[in-house]
Design a protein around this motif. Sequence first.
Motif, short mmCIF file in Angstrom:
data_model
loop_
_atom_site.label_atom_id
_atom_site.label_comp_id
_atom_site.label_asym_id
_atom_site.label_seq_id
_atom_site.Cartn_x
_atom_site.Cartn_y
_atom_site.Cartn_z
N GLU A 181 31.06 -79.34 -60.75
CA GLU A 181 29.73 -79.95 -60.71
C GLU A 181 28.64 -78.91 -60.46
OE1 GLU A 181 29.15 -83.80 -59.44
OE2 GLU A 181 31.22 -84.23 -58.92
N PRO A 182 28.55 -77.87 -61.31
CA PRO A 182 27.62 -76.76 -61.06
C PRO A 182 26.14 -77.13 -61.19
CG PRO A 182 28.58 -76.54 -63.24
CD PRO A 182 29.29 -77.68 -62.57
N VAL A 183 25.82 -78.25 -61.84
CA VAL A 183 24.40 -78.59 -62.03
C VAL A 183 23.95 -79.79 -61.20
CG1 VAL A 183 24.41 -77.64 -64.37
CG2 VAL A 183 24.89 -80.07 -64.04
N SER A 184 24.84 -80.36 -60.40
CA SER A 184 24.50 -81.59 -59.68
C SER A 184 23.49 -81.36 -58.56
CB SER A 184 25.77 -82.24 -59.11
OG SER A 184 26.36 -81.40 -58.15
N MET A 185 23.37 -80.13 -58.07
CA MET A 185 22.48 -79.87 -56.93
C MET A 185 21.23 -79.08 -57.30
SD MET A 185 25.25 -79.15 -53.88
CE MET A 185 24.01 -79.21 -52.59
N ILE A 186 20.93 -79.02 -58.62
CA ILE A 186 19.73 -78.31 -59.04
C ILE A 186 18.82 -79.27 -59.81
CG2 ILE A 186 20.86 -76.07 -59.12
CD1 ILE A 186 21.03 -76.29 -62.11
N ASP A 187 17.57 -78.88 -59.97
CA ASP A 187 16.59 -79.74 -60.64
C ASP A 187 17.04 -80.08 -62.05
OD1 ASP A 187 15.03 -79.59 -58.40
OD2 ASP A 187 13.73 -77.98 -59.17
N VAL A 188 16.68 -81.29 -62.46
CA VAL A 188 17.05 -81.76 -63.80
C VAL A 188 16.50 -80.83 -64.87
CG1 VAL A 188 16.79 -83.65 -65.45
CG2 VAL A 188 17.19 -84.15 -63.04
N SER A 189 15.29 -80.28 -64.65
CA SER A 189 14.66 -79.42 -65.64
C SER A 189 15.41 -78.11 -65.84
CB SER A 189 13.22 -79.12 -65.21
OG SER A 189 13.20 -78.48 -63.94
N LEU A 190 16.24 -77.72 -64.87
CA LEU A 190 16.95 -76.45 -64.95
C LEU A 190 18.40 -76.62 -65.40
CD1 LEU A 190 15.72 -74.82 -61.63
CD2 LEU A 190 14.88 -74.35 -63.93
N ARG A 191 18.88 -77.86 -65.47
CA ARG A 191 20.29 -78.09 -65.79
C ARG A 191 20.64 -77.61 -67.18
NH1 ARG A 191 21.48 -84.09 -63.13
NH2 ARG A 191 21.03 -83.46 -60.97
N LEU A 192 19.75 -77.86 -68.14
CA LEU A 192 20.04 -77.51 -69.53
C LEU A 192 20.25 -76.01 -69.68
CD1 LEU A 192 20.38 -78.64 -72.37
CD2 LEU A 192 17.94 -78.28 -72.74
N SER A 193 19.44 -75.20 -68.99
CA SER A 193 19.55 -73.75 -69.12
C SER A 193 20.89 -73.26 -68.59
CB SER A 193 18.40 -73.05 -68.38
OG SER A 193 18.45 -73.34 -66.99
N LEU A 194 21.39 -73.88 -67.51
CA LEU A 194 22.67 -73.47 -66.95
C LEU A 194 23.83 -73.90 -67.86
CD1 LEU A 194 23.81 -72.00 -64.50
CD2 LEU A 194 24.14 -74.20 -63.40
N LEU A 195 23.71 -75.09 -68.45
CA LEU A 195 24.73 -75.54 -69.40
C LEU A 195 24.76 -74.64 -70.63
CD1 LEU A 195 24.13 -79.41 -69.22
CD2 LEU A 195 26.05 -78.15 -68.25
N ASN A 196 23.57 -74.22 -71.08
CA ASN A 196 23.51 -73.31 -72.22
C ASN A 196 24.12 -71.95 -71.87
OD1 ASN A 196 22.28 -75.08 -74.00
ND2 ASN A 196 20.20 -74.50 -73.39
N LEU A 197 23.93 -71.52 -70.62
CA LEU A 197 24.53 -70.26 -70.18
C LEU A 197 26.05 -70.33 -70.26
CD1 LEU A 197 24.54 -67.46 -68.83
CD2 LEU A 197 24.36 -68.63 -66.61
N MET A 198 26.64 -71.44 -69.81
CA MET A 198 28.09 -71.59 -69.86
C MET A 198 28.58 -71.63 -71.31
SD MET A 198 29.15 -74.10 -66.70
CE MET A 198 27.90 -75.35 -66.94
#
Length: 332
Positions: A181-198
């Motif tokens: 759950e790497p994006v559950s504790m960060i802002d919604v606006s930043l989740r997409l960038s982290l998913l794209n990084l993976m």
Amino acid sequence: MDELMTLKGIGMTFKKSGGFLGKERRIEVLKDIDLTINRGEIIAVVGESGCGKTTLGKIITGLYRPTSGEVFFEGNQVSGLFSKKINSYNSVQFVQQDSYAALNPVRTIYQSLYAPIKARNKKWTRSKIDERIDELMTLIGLQPASQFLTKYPHQLSGGQRQRILMARAVSLDPKLIVADEPVSMIDVSLRLSLLNLMSELNEKLNVSFVYITHDLSTARYIARNGKMCVMYLGEIVEFGKVDEILKTPKHPYTQALIQAVPIPDPDYDTGKELPLKSMELASLENRGEGCPFEARCLYATERCREKVDYVEVNGVKVKCCNLKKEEDEKID
């Protein structure tokens, strides 16, 4: 595809004291888990809280030893042989949900990245390690590196800390990363960038990912070309291609899970209640051989209390008594 890790018949039971003169309780968190992870593959593991997702992730990374079953990495058995096979787990890394707790608060970002690289490459010089750290900071999109390396974890945002965790995992050249759950504790606006990084790490480095989440939307995005593993009460109830499962869910639990996702339209209302008999979860103690979802399933029959094998429908493996019955009737 080339198999990287295989789990066969994995079970995980935790013992809990019953207190003063109380009987010891056995909590069966995982039961009969079979899973194959291929090289360069992304598998999204979804399910509600308490279904055993994180426990499965910790077994994959070697943090937990399974109570039963076997784990194979690149063809070698690693479960129960940690003293001899521990080096295998350098190729399997874990990205935690809480990025702040995962980083030492009294170490700078540079120190947090330097330590694992030095431990893995004892003959490397300081300058070579610095070059590697700079490469990693470029890879995760935190530039200029000097602006971040001298800071402490509390001085970074949640999204930046998660990127640092990803860089630390990649620094050991892993073949498999388990992201809990790497994006559950960060802002919604930043989740997409982290998913794209993976996704970029998966494509550029051919790193396999096991992405653990309860969010079906992020699971679909990150594993759009991969597979989905739906878990309920420690068992895999449905496994296959992401699009196939989300378009035509076959297990009643998967159907309920998808129907529970809110639609961002105030005028949208199906008028239907969730297809559940009960909202109460079954106990993980004294489990039977039948379907774990039987107590909440609208379609449950007496047959559901018996042991059932997986049925394959359109390339998707489903653990459902009713589908098994349909297949048997077709054969007859």
